[in-house]
Write an enzyme that holds these catalytic residues in place. Structure first.
Site, short mmCIF file in Angstrom:
data_model
loop_
_atom_site.label_atom_id
_atom_site.label_comp_id
_atom_site.label_asym_id
_atom_site.label_seq_id
_atom_site.Cartn_x
_atom_site.Cartn_y
_atom_site.Cartn_z
N ASN A 88 0.84 -1.20 0.00
CA ASN A 88 0.00 0.00 0.00
C ASN A 88 0.87 1.25 0.00
O ASN A 88 2.10 1.15 0.00
CB ASN A 88 -0.96 -0.02 1.20
CG ASN A 88 -0.19 -0.09 2.50
OD1 ASN A 88 0.52 0.84 2.87
ND2 ASN A 88 -0.31 -1.21 3.20
N ASP A 145 -4.30 -6.21 5.02
CA ASP A 145 -5.33 -7.04 5.65
C ASP A 145 -5.31 -8.47 5.11
O ASP A 145 -5.76 -9.39 5.77
CB ASP A 145 -6.71 -6.40 5.42
CG ASP A 145 -6.85 -5.10 6.21
OD1 ASP A 145 -6.29 -5.04 7.32
OD2 ASP A 145 -7.49 -4.16 5.72
#
Ligand code: C5P
Length: 404
Positions: free
Chosen positions: A219, A288
């Site tokens: 990310n 996640d």
């Protein structure tokens, strides 16, 4: 014997500052600062540049501080030691006031061509500067670029203020008043002990979850906020472990730096530290999900859709915070909508005494940020400011939970 030991303990509490004075009309106000500090039992050493001596004489500072004033890099002294090294080793903090545009440029580029710039480069203590200059010199992109470099180097910039200038113009660039400078210096000593003897573990940056040997899921987290918090925790006297995913940043001078790649590695590194930890701050943007099975070989391109099966990663913060006898746990919630509701829900779910909420679009990768601290007392807003400043406020807030 008794006398010398009490003398020793007094010396331990001694506060020592080095005042660096560069060439600017505000130099005359720094005499007031030298006086205030000396009156507050602070030992003041003074170093002046040649231009500073055009505005005010060394004798003024010698008289106010009771110590000789240094002006030359090449001055000879009785012990034959090196002034630029010794001076910076014998103080707790350096305050350069006024800091001229020229001096700021030198600091930004590591130029060491006189005593003050050399000892700033050779220092092993924190540095504060109080800029003072004409408003257009202040606004000049070159000056702003240099200041941004100083900020990211962890140098504290006090001021400048807005108002009438010596040249008659009005705007940003006035040196802040001596009382405010004295306050900034005294606060430095107060903060230095905020988290003394506390062990803090901080996670920072993104994680990288490999798909195959050359590809991965990650990310846009830069690691800036987590690294700034690590820096602020070091300044507060804590023993700091920084567990970081892949970033482009140079780590601050922490006690332990652990570089990790994936969420699972990050969890393992954190769990190893936790038994002796007082505060755990999860700033990392932990992925996640990871791929269920990493391909051992590079995945070949075809003309068909490719489906990756993802499996959830452990929630590092929740694992730590919900275990028995957890450290004081702090989370970060970066949200794109319903900031406070979402952050508060996560705080409850993860059982965190303190959650820091920020807008993802403001926070990710930027140098500034606005933070909202959520705890049992309610909301505390930290208005938009550089991440290091926010980090110092956050550390200060965390320290209030440890007051006896
Ligand atoms: O649930 P969410 O990811 O928004 O929560 C953010 C907080 O939880 C951050 O403090 C982050 O470091 C932590 N976190 C974690 N492990 C995960 C996901 C988030 O520690 N797998």
């Amino acid at each position: 014997m008794h006398e010398s030991s009490s003398h020793h303990s007094l010396r331990n509490e001694e506060k020592r500052v080095l005042l660096g004075i560069t060439g600017g009309i505000a130099a005359y106000k720094v005499a007031e600062l030298a006086h205030t500090l000396s009156q507050s039992a602070v030992t003041v050493q003074t170093v002046m540049t040649r231009s500073a001596c055009q505005f005010i004489t060394p004798l003024t500072f010698q008289s106010l501080t009771g110590n000789p004033v240094h002006t030359e890099l090449w001055e000879s002294n009785a012990s034959g030691s090196m002034t630029h090294i010794n001076l910076s080793r014998e103080v707790d903090v350096i305050m350069v006031a006024p800091a001229s545009a020229d001096f700021i440029a030198k600091l930004a580029h590591g130029i060491a061509d006189d005593l003050l710039s050399t000892l700033c480069l050779a220092r092993n203590c924190p540095l504060m500067i109080a800029p003072a200059m004409n408003r257009q010199m202040w606004e000049n992109p070159a000056t702003q670029r240099n200041l941004a470099m100083l900020r990211s180097d962890g140098i504290r910039i006090v001021g400048p203020a807005n108002g009438i200038q010596a040249c008659g113009e009005v705007g940003m660039g006035r040196m802040v008043e001596p009382t405010e400078l004295a306050e900034a210096i005294i606060t430095f000593w107060q903060n230095k002990h905020l988290l003394i003897n506390k062990k803090i573990v901080i996670t920072a940056g993104p994680t990288f979850e490999a798909i195959d040997p050359v590809r991965g899921l990650t990310n846009k987290s830069s690691g800036k906020m987590g690294y700034a918090i690590a820096q602020a925790a070091v300044e507060a006297g804590a023993n700091v472990t920084l567990v970081s995913g892949p970033t482009d940043l140079t780590p601050p001078a922490v006690d332990k730096f652990v570089a990790v790649i994936s969420a699972n590695e990050m969890l393992t590194a954190v769990q190893y530290e936790i038994p002796s930890t007082d505060v755990f701050i999860g700033v990392a943007a932990v992925a996640d999900y990871r791929v269920a099975t990493m391909s051992a070989q590079k995945i070949k391109k075809t003309n068909h859709n490719l489906t990756l099966e993802l499996t959830p990663n452990p929630d590092i913060l929740m694992t730590i915070a919900t275990a028995s006898d957890p450290p004081f746990c702090v989370g970060f919630a970066a949200e794109t909508e319903n900031l406070l509701e979402n952050a508060q829900a996560k705080r409850i779910k993860k059982r965190l005494p303190l959650m820091v909420a920020n807008w993802a679009q403001n926070a990710i990768g930027s140098d500034d940020n606005e933070l909202i601290l959520l705890d049992d007392q309610g909301e505390h807003i930290l208005p938009r400011a550089p991440k290091l400043e926010q980090a110092r406020h956050l550390i200060q807030h965390i320290s209030t939970f440890f007051k006896p």
